[in-house]
Design a protein around this motif. Structure first.
Motif, PDB file in Angstrom:
ATOM      1  N   ILE A  34      15.723  16.372  54.187  1.00 44.76           N
ATOM      2  CA  ILE A  34      14.913  17.566  53.922  1.00 44.76           C
ATOM      3  C   ILE A  34      14.192  17.480  52.578  1.00 44.76           C
ATOM      4  O   ILE A  34      13.661  18.466  52.088  1.00 44.76           O
ATOM      5  CB  ILE A  34      15.730  18.868  54.043  1.00 44.76           C
ATOM      6  N   GLY A  35      14.182  16.296  51.970  1.00 47.44           N
ATOM      7  CA  GLY A  35      13.403  16.073  50.763  1.00 47.44           C
ATOM      8  C   GLY A  35      14.114  16.314  49.448  1.00 47.44           C
ATOM      9  O   GLY A  35      13.488  16.323  48.398  1.00 47.44           O
ATOM     10  N   ARG A  36      15.439  16.493  49.479  1.00 47.97           N
ATOM     11  CA  ARG A  36      16.180  16.686  48.232  1.00 47.97           C
ATOM     12  C   ARG A  36      16.429  15.338  47.564  1.00 47.97           C
ATOM     13  O   ARG A  36      16.935  14.417  48.192  1.00 47.97           O
ATOM     14  CB  ARG A  36      17.511  17.386  48.483  1.00 47.97           C
ATOM     15  N   VAL A  37      16.090  15.244  46.298  1.00 48.50           N
ATOM     16  CA  VAL A  37      16.287  14.034  45.512  1.00 48.50           C
ATOM     17  C   VAL A  37      17.622  14.152  44.784  1.00 48.50           C
ATOM     18  O   VAL A  37      17.877  15.150  44.116  1.00 48.50           O
ATOM     19  CB  VAL A  37      15.147  13.847  44.490  1.00 48.50           C
ATOM     20  N   ALA A  38      18.476  13.145  44.907  1.00 45.59           N
ATOM     21  CA  ALA A  38      19.750  13.125  44.184  1.00 45.59           C
ATOM     22  C   ALA A  38      19.476  12.589  42.783  1.00 45.59           C
ATOM     23  O   ALA A  38      19.365  11.387  42.571  1.00 45.59           O
ATOM     24  CB  ALA A  38      20.766  12.268  44.924  1.00 45.59           C
ATOM     25  N   LEU A  39      19.347  13.488  41.832  1.00 45.71           N
ATOM     26  CA  LEU A  39      18.989  13.093  40.475  1.00 45.71           C
ATOM     27  C   LEU A  39      20.006  12.148  39.855  1.00 45.71           C
ATOM     28  O   LEU A  39      19.647  11.266  39.086  1.00 45.71           O
ATOM     29  CB  LEU A  39      18.810  14.326  39.596  1.00 45.71           C
ATOM     30  N   ASP A  40      21.274  12.312  40.222  1.00 47.32           N
ATOM     31  CA  ASP A  40      22.308  11.444  39.663  1.00 47.32           C
ATOM     32  C   ASP A  40      22.181  10.009  40.153  1.00 47.32           C
ATOM     33  O   ASP A  40      22.727   9.095  39.554  1.00 47.32           O
ATOM     34  CB  ASP A  40      23.706  11.995  39.948  1.00 47.32           C
ATOM     35  N   ALA A  41      21.442   9.790  41.222  1.00 48.26           N
ATOM     36  CA  ALA A  41      21.250   8.441  41.755  1.00 48.26           C
ATOM     37  C   ALA A  41      20.029   7.751  41.145  1.00 48.26           C
ATOM     38  O   ALA A  41      19.827   6.559  41.364  1.00 48.26           O
ATOM     39  CB  ALA A  41      21.113   8.485  43.275  1.00 48.26           C
ATOM     40  N   LEU A  42      19.222   8.486  40.383  1.00 46.71           N
ATOM     41  CA  LEU A  42      18.021   7.928  39.768  1.00 46.71           C
ATOM     42  C   LEU A  42      18.324   7.396  38.377  1.00 46.71           C
ATOM     43  O   LEU A  42      19.156   7.958  37.656  1.00 46.71           O
ATOM     44  CB  LEU A  42      16.926   8.996  39.656  1.00 46.71           C
ATOM     45  N   SER A  43      17.615   6.360  37.992  1.00 43.80           N
ATOM     46  CA  SER A  43      17.711   5.866  36.622  1.00 43.80           C
ATOM     47  C   SER A  43      16.966   6.841  35.704  1.00 43.80           C
ATOM     48  O   SER A  43      16.199   7.696  36.177  1.00 43.80           O
ATOM     49  CB  SER A  43      17.089   4.476  36.509  1.00 43.80           C
ATOM     50  N   ALA A  44      17.159   6.699  34.414  1.00 50.89           N
ATOM     51  CA  ALA A  44      16.451   7.550  33.456  1.00 50.89           C
ATOM     52  C   ALA A  44      14.942   7.380  33.605  1.00 50.89           C
ATOM     53  O   ALA A  44      14.187   8.349  33.559  1.00 50.89           O
ATOM     54  CB  ALA A  44      16.887   7.224  32.031  1.00 50.89           C
ATOM     55  N   ARG A  45      14.511   6.157  33.824  1.00 56.05           N
ATOM     56  CA  ARG A  45      13.078   5.891  33.988  1.00 56.05           C
ATOM     57  C   ARG A  45      12.530   6.569  35.247  1.00 56.05           C
ATOM     58  O   ARG A  45      11.437   7.127  35.239  1.00 56.05           O
ATOM     59  CB  ARG A  45      12.835   4.389  34.046  1.00 56.05           C
ATOM     60  N   GLN A  46      13.305   6.529  36.343  1.00 59.07           N
ATOM     61  CA  GLN A  46      12.872   7.191  37.580  1.00 59.07           C
ATOM     62  C   GLN A  46      12.794   8.706  37.389  1.00 59.07           C
ATOM     63  O   GLN A  46      11.875   9.345  37.885  1.00 59.07           O
ATOM     64  CB  GLN A  46      13.817   6.853  38.725  1.00 59.07           C
TER      65      GLN A  46
END
Length: 83
Positions: free
Chosen positions: A46-58
């Motif tokens: 549904i388009g939710r981004v898991a922020l904890d899975a992203l690098s700082a740069r992402q």
């Protein structure tokens, strides 16, 4: 709340983690001016981004592109990835 934080709150679910589950979807922000240029971020169905899975740069890129929606980038599209 600033524009980015408000938008990010709608896209992100801090309690939702996609780590280890494999991504099958991405949130894509296409450039309005350069064909083929886009920012892409892994997300759920549904388009939710898991922020904890992203690098700082992402996370910084997501913040930047969301601020540029309507000026340099189109509104995000939910894209299903093959495989």
């Amino acid at each position: 709340m600033d524009k980015f934080a408000d938008s990010l709150q709608r896209l992100a679910d801090p309690g939702h983690s996609t780590t280890g589950s494999g991504f099958h979807y991405e949130l894509r922000f296409d450039s309005l001016y350069e064909m083929g240029r886009a920012f892409r971020f892994p997300c759920d169905a549904i388009g939710r981004v898991a922020l904890d899975a992203l690098s700082a740069r992402q996370r910084q890129s997501l913040e930047r592109v969301m601020d540029l929606v309507g000026r340099d980038y189109a509104a995000p599209q939910l894209v299903t990835l093959a495989g």
